[in-house]
Scaffold this motif. Structure first.
Motif, short mmCIF file in Angstrom:
data_model
loop_
_atom_site.label_atom_id
_atom_site.label_comp_id
_atom_site.label_asym_id
_atom_site.label_seq_id
_atom_site.Cartn_x
_atom_site.Cartn_y
_atom_site.Cartn_z
N GLU A 118 0.82 -1.21 0.00
CA GLU A 118 0.00 0.00 0.00
C GLU A 118 0.85 1.27 0.00
OE1 GLU A 118 -3.35 0.36 -0.27
OE2 GLU A 118 -3.29 -1.77 -0.72
N LYS A 119 2.06 1.17 0.50
CA LYS A 119 2.92 2.35 0.60
C LYS A 119 4.15 2.26 -0.30
CE LYS A 119 1.56 3.07 5.45
NZ LYS A 119 0.59 1.97 5.48
N HIS A 120 4.19 1.27 -1.17
CA HIS A 120 5.36 1.06 -2.02
C HIS A 120 5.50 2.18 -3.05
CE1 HIS A 120 8.24 -0.94 -4.67
NE2 HIS A 120 8.43 -1.82 -3.71
N PRO A 121 6.73 2.70 -3.28
CA PRO A 121 6.91 3.81 -4.21
C PRO A 121 6.56 3.46 -5.67
CG PRO A 121 9.03 2.94 -3.49
CD PRO A 121 8.00 2.34 -2.60
N ASN A 122 6.59 2.18 -6.01
CA ASN A 122 6.27 1.75 -7.37
C ASN A 122 4.88 1.14 -7.47
OD1 ASN A 122 8.84 2.53 -8.26
ND2 ASN A 122 9.71 0.55 -7.71
N LYS A 123 4.02 1.58 -6.60
CA LYS A 123 2.67 1.01 -6.51
C LYS A 123 1.89 1.13 -7.82
CE LYS A 123 -1.53 1.34 -3.72
NZ LYS A 123 -2.18 2.01 -2.58
N ASN A 124 2.16 2.18 -8.58
CA ASN A 124 1.36 2.45 -9.78
C ASN A 124 1.92 1.83 -11.05
OD1 ASN A 124 -0.52 3.99 -8.32
ND2 ASN A 124 0.74 5.81 -8.49
N TYR A 125 2.97 1.02 -10.96
CA TYR A 125 3.54 0.38 -12.14
C TYR A 125 2.70 -0.85 -12.49
CZ TYR A 125 7.86 3.14 -11.60
OH TYR A 125 8.77 4.15 -11.49
N ILE A 126 1.99 -0.78 -13.62
CA ILE A 126 1.14 -1.91 -13.99
C ILE A 126 1.84 -2.79 -15.01
CG2 ILE A 126 -1.00 -0.72 -13.43
CD1 ILE A 126 -1.42 -0.23 -16.41
N THR A 127 1.47 -4.07 -15.02
CA THR A 127 2.13 -5.05 -15.88
C THR A 127 1.25 -5.50 -17.04
OG1 THR A 127 1.40 -6.80 -14.36
CG2 THR A 127 3.62 -5.90 -14.03
N ARG A 128 0.02 -5.08 -17.07
CA ARG A 128 -0.86 -5.35 -18.21
C ARG A 128 -1.71 -4.13 -18.48
NH1 ARG A 128 -3.79 -11.16 -17.11
NH2 ARG A 128 -2.07 -12.12 -15.92
N ALA A 129 -1.94 -3.87 -19.77
CA ALA A 129 -2.81 -2.76 -20.15
C ALA A 129 -3.29 -2.98 -21.58
CB ALA A 129 -2.09 -1.43 -20.04
N VAL A 130 -4.46 -2.49 -21.86
CA VAL A 130 -5.02 -2.56 -23.21
C VAL A 130 -4.25 -1.63 -24.13
CG1 VAL A 130 -7.07 -2.02 -24.59
CG2 VAL A 130 -7.33 -3.14 -22.36
N GLY A 131 -3.80 -2.16 -25.28
CA GLY A 131 -3.19 -1.35 -26.32
C GLY A 131 -1.70 -1.22 -26.27
N VAL A 132 -1.04 -1.76 -25.27
CA VAL A 132 0.41 -1.61 -25.14
C VAL A 132 1.15 -2.63 -26.00
CG1 VAL A 132 2.35 -1.71 -23.53
CG2 VAL A 132 0.22 -0.59 -22.85
N ASP A 133 0.63 -3.85 -26.08
CA ASP A 133 1.22 -4.91 -26.89
C ASP A 133 0.20 -5.40 -27.91
OD1 ASP A 133 3.75 -5.07 -25.47
OD2 ASP A 133 2.59 -5.95 -23.82
N LYS A 134 0.67 -6.20 -28.86
CA LYS A 134 -0.22 -6.70 -29.91
C LYS A 134 -1.30 -7.62 -29.35
CE LYS A 134 2.90 -6.46 -33.88
NZ LYS A 134 3.57 -7.25 -34.97
N THR A 135 -0.98 -8.32 -28.29
CA THR A 135 -1.95 -9.22 -27.65
C THR A 135 -2.09 -8.85 -26.19
OG1 THR A 135 -0.24 -10.86 -27.11
CG2 THR A 135 -1.38 -11.11 -29.22
#
Length: 242
Positions: free
Chosen positions: A157-174
């Motif tokens: 909850e307090k980690h400085p990289n909390k907002n780094y996401i590993t999946r998102a729509v549109g970033v890769d071909k699949t």
């Protein structure tokens, strides 16, 4: 089925890069989609709005009352996959939009069941008289650390990289999408939201805003509470109540 929703840019951000849509279908079916865009001032807006449109159009065009649960999951999967292609192709075709993408959480509620699909860190929660439960699991760097046992949920909850996401729509071909199928009983509330809510409200505050059953006020109250607690991000809330 009762639906309320609200989006707000928050206190800190100049633009709102969230987008959402809700609707009802024959057979007392409700649906909702929530996206949180990323990728620069213009890109985030475009990615989230495009993804919401593609997913919404797919749901409304293809859903029918006779669908089995597996077919509803397939519908959500194909809708998000179509959105991924559209966002990715647009970013590829316009260099100024390179790297744009969006989280997504969407749901179809029918009878006593809800079918949920998500990618990223926008979330689904279920609230009842006993409390509130997070249904989805974030696709994020910090969640991966929690899963590996390297940090605790409280530390996350307090980690400085909390907002780094590993999946998102549109970033890769699949895109890989996760699914949940849950029971949805009378007097329960399904909440779909972006991290502008979940990062700025405690579980106790969350439940407190829902506990009196006044469903028409839920979205307004939750957005207000997140803003009272700093409002550091765009906030979107959709609440479905039985």
């Amino acid at each position: 089925m009762k639906i309320v929703a609200k989006t707000d840019k928050g206190i800190v951000r100049e633009q709102n890069q969230d987008a959402y849509a809700v609707g009802e279908l024959p057979g007392e079916v409700a649906w909702a989609v929530v996206c949180d865009g990323m990728g620069g001032a213009a890109g985030g807006n475009i990615a989230s709005a495009l993804a919401v449109k593609v997913i919404s159009d797919k749901i409304t065009a293809c859903f029918n009352e006779k669908m089995r649960g597996a077919s509803i999951i397939n519908l959500l999967d194909s809708a998000i996959t179509a959105a991924n292609i559209e966002v990715y192709d647009m970013a590829y075709s316009h260099p100024e939009l390179n790297g744009m993408g969006t989280t997504v959480v969407c749901a179809i509620a029918r009878g006593d069941e809800v079918y949920i699909a998500h990618a990223g860190d926008s979330r689904a929660y279920l609230a009842d008289k006993d409390g509130i439960t997070q249904i989805t699991t974030d696709h994020s760097y910090v969640q991966d650390l929690v899963d590996k046992g390297e940090i605790t949920a409280d530390q996350a909850e307090k980690h400085p990289n909390k907002n780094y996401i590993t999946r998102a729509v549109g970033v890769d071909k699949t895109i890989k999408v996760d699914f949940d199928e849950i029971e949805f009983n009378d007097n329960e509330i399904l909440i779909l939201c972006t991290d502008g809510l979940s990062n700025y409200i405690t579980s106790e505050e969350f439940f407190g805003e829902l506990s009196d059953g006044q469903y028409y006020a839920f979205a307004d109250r939750l957005v207000k509470k997140a803003n009272e607690n700093g409002g550091g991000d765009n906030i979107t809330v959709v609440a479905l109540a039985k």
